[in-house]
Design a protein around this motif. Structure first.
Motif, PDB file in Angstrom:
ATOM      1  N   ALA A  93       3.271  -9.725  -1.687  1.00  0.00           N
ATOM      2  CA  ALA A  93       3.446  -9.608  -0.629  1.00  0.00           C
ATOM      3  C   ALA A  93       2.478  -8.693   0.440  1.00  0.00           C
ATOM      4  O   ALA A  93       2.161  -9.063   1.325  1.00  0.00           O
ATOM      5  CB  ALA A  93       4.837  -8.952  -0.236  1.00  0.00           C
ATOM      6  N   GLY A  94       2.115  -7.663  -0.371  1.00  0.00           N
ATOM      7  CA  GLY A  94       0.950  -6.799   0.173  1.00  0.00           C
ATOM      8  C   GLY A  94      -0.294  -7.637   0.109  1.00  0.00           C
ATOM      9  O   GLY A  94      -0.903  -7.608   1.320  1.00  0.00           O
ATOM     10  N   PHE A  95      -0.435  -8.338  -0.850  1.00  0.00           N
ATOM     11  CA  PHE A  95      -1.744  -9.181  -0.709  1.00  0.00           C
ATOM     12  C   PHE A  95      -1.725 -10.137   0.428  1.00  0.00           C
ATOM     13  O   PHE A  95      -2.826 -10.438   1.049  1.00  0.00           O
ATOM     14  CB  PHE A  95      -2.196  -9.558  -2.023  1.00  0.00           C
ATOM     15  N   ILE A  96      -0.717 -11.019   0.380  1.00  0.00           N
ATOM     16  CA  ILE A  96      -0.481 -11.984   1.513  1.00  0.00           C
ATOM     17  C   ILE A  96      -0.803 -11.222   2.901  1.00  0.00           C
ATOM     18  O   ILE A  96      -1.382 -11.725   3.537  1.00  0.00           O
ATOM     19  CB  ILE A  96       0.940 -12.324   1.422  1.00  0.00           C
ATOM     20  N   TYR A  97      -0.163 -10.171   2.961  1.00  0.00           N
ATOM     21  CA  TYR A  97      -0.326  -9.344   4.252  1.00  0.00           C
ATOM     22  C   TYR A  97      -2.002  -9.114   4.594  1.00  0.00           C
ATOM     23  O   TYR A  97      -2.653  -9.418   5.795  1.00  0.00           O
ATOM     24  CB  TYR A  97       0.407  -7.935   4.428  1.00  0.00           C
ATOM     25  N   ALA A 119      -6.164  -0.372   7.708  1.00  0.00           N
ATOM     26  CA  ALA A 119      -5.430   0.844   6.810  1.00  0.00           C
ATOM     27  C   ALA A 119      -4.141   0.681   6.545  1.00  0.00           C
ATOM     28  O   ALA A 119      -3.811   1.392   5.297  1.00  0.00           O
ATOM     29  CB  ALA A 119      -5.487   1.891   8.170  1.00  0.00           C
ATOM     30  N   SER A 120      -3.343  -0.091   7.284  1.00  0.00           N
ATOM     31  CA  SER A 120      -1.912  -0.208   6.561  1.00  0.00           C
ATOM     32  C   SER A 120      -1.884  -0.931   5.538  1.00  0.00           C
ATOM     33  O   SER A 120      -1.104  -0.534   4.466  1.00  0.00           O
ATOM     34  CB  SER A 120      -1.167  -0.723   7.915  1.00  0.00           C
ATOM     35  N   LEU A 165      -1.012  -0.699  -0.012  1.00  0.00           N
ATOM     36  CA  LEU A 165      -1.227  -1.270  -1.471  1.00  0.00           C
ATOM     37  C   LEU A 165      -1.650  -0.187  -2.307  1.00  0.00           C
ATOM     38  O   LEU A 165      -1.052  -0.299  -3.488  1.00  0.00           O
ATOM     39  CB  LEU A 165      -2.224  -2.372  -1.451  1.00  0.00           C
ATOM     40  N   THR A 166      -2.530   0.588  -2.098  1.00  0.00           N
ATOM     41  CA  THR A 166      -3.124   1.683  -3.143  1.00  0.00           C
ATOM     42  C   THR A 166      -1.795   2.598  -3.320  1.00  0.00           C
ATOM     43  O   THR A 166      -1.891   3.494  -4.410  1.00  0.00           O
ATOM     44  CB  THR A 166      -4.230   2.324  -2.388  1.00  0.00           C
TER      45      THR A 166
END
Length: 251
Positions: free
Chosen positions: A87-91, A181-182, A187-188
């Motif tokens: 989900a984070g990578f899609i964002y 930045a978000s 993700l990190t």
């Protein structure tokens, strides 16, 4: 309980992020919610550990069927966890639709991220050989390499904290500085949370190993924690390729 705790923990982190960008959101609320979620998460994990492993530690040989069940369950958990990262990578993919790269990016590629990547890669190697030594009955080598794996994980977390400090204090790049930045800190930070949990699990395995609770035919929790740790390492490589290297590539 662990799932509920993780959800509350994420809400706490979100409130903390808002507190730094919106003055009407008090920072103490985010801290309180995050602490509550972390407590629930750790309580649930300890209960799972006790029920799944510790109450059976008096058995001289592990049940092969139970071992397959626990390993399969860990694989299923990691599959769902992959969806969380996905989900984070899609964002991030949607973020890159606009003009790229953003003009306000800090110098992401540097020696610190290279060192952190090397630390995690080496930690996977040390854990692999630690498990291999356990299966060959070499307990001292197993404990030594497992302890080194824990140390590498702790140093990685310290390196990530240092990177955040450099970005926020010296570069003025915080989680509220735009959509990239978000995505970057989201993700990190999520990965850092997984590494911290992995260090806790590895430390539990280390303590149990020092108490002589493992043997070549009794290594279920070593195998399941190993799957988790290798998964975390693999996700980091993808993060580096996507967020760090990919951030400076314009195509």
């Amino acid at each position: 309980m662990s799932a509920a705790g993780a959800a509350v923990l994420y809400v706490g982190f979100a409130l903390l992020a808002l507190a730094f960008g919106v003055e009407t959101v008090p920072a103490f609320l985010g801290f309180a919610v995050a602490l509550l979620g972390g407590g629930l998460l750790l309580t649930g994990l300890f209960g799972w550990l006790r029920q799944a492993f510790l109450r059976h530690q008096d058995r001289s040989v592990a049940d092969p069927e139970a071992r397959r069940t626990y390993v399969t369950t860990m694989i299923l958990f990691l599959a769902t966890d992959l969806g969380t990262f996905g989900a984070g990578f899609i964002y991030y993919v949607f973020v890159r639709v606009g003009t790229w790269p953003p003009a306000d990016l800090p110098p992401l590629l540097g020696s610190l991220v290279a060192i952190n990547t090397a630390l995690l890669l080496v930690s996977s190697v040390t854990f692999h050989f630690a498990h291999d030594f356990l299966e060959r009955g070499r307990d001292r080598a197993f404990l030594g390499l497992l302890g080194l794996t824990v140390l590498l994980g702790v140093v990685f977390l310290a390196g990530q904290a240092l990177e955040y400090y450099e970005f926020v204090v010296h570069e003025g790049f915080s989680i509220t500085d735009g959509v990239f930045a978000s995505a970057f800190y989201g993700l990190t930070g999520l990965h850092g949370l997984h590494v911290a949990l992995g260090v806790v699990l590895l430390s539990i395995v280390l303590v149990r190993g020092a108490r002589g609770q493992y043997a070549p035919e009794r290594d279920t929790s070593v195998a399941t924690v190993g799957l988790y740790w290798h998964f975390v390492d693999a996700v980091w490589l993808f993060l580096v390729a996507t967020l760090y290297v990919g951030a400076v590539v314009s195509v």
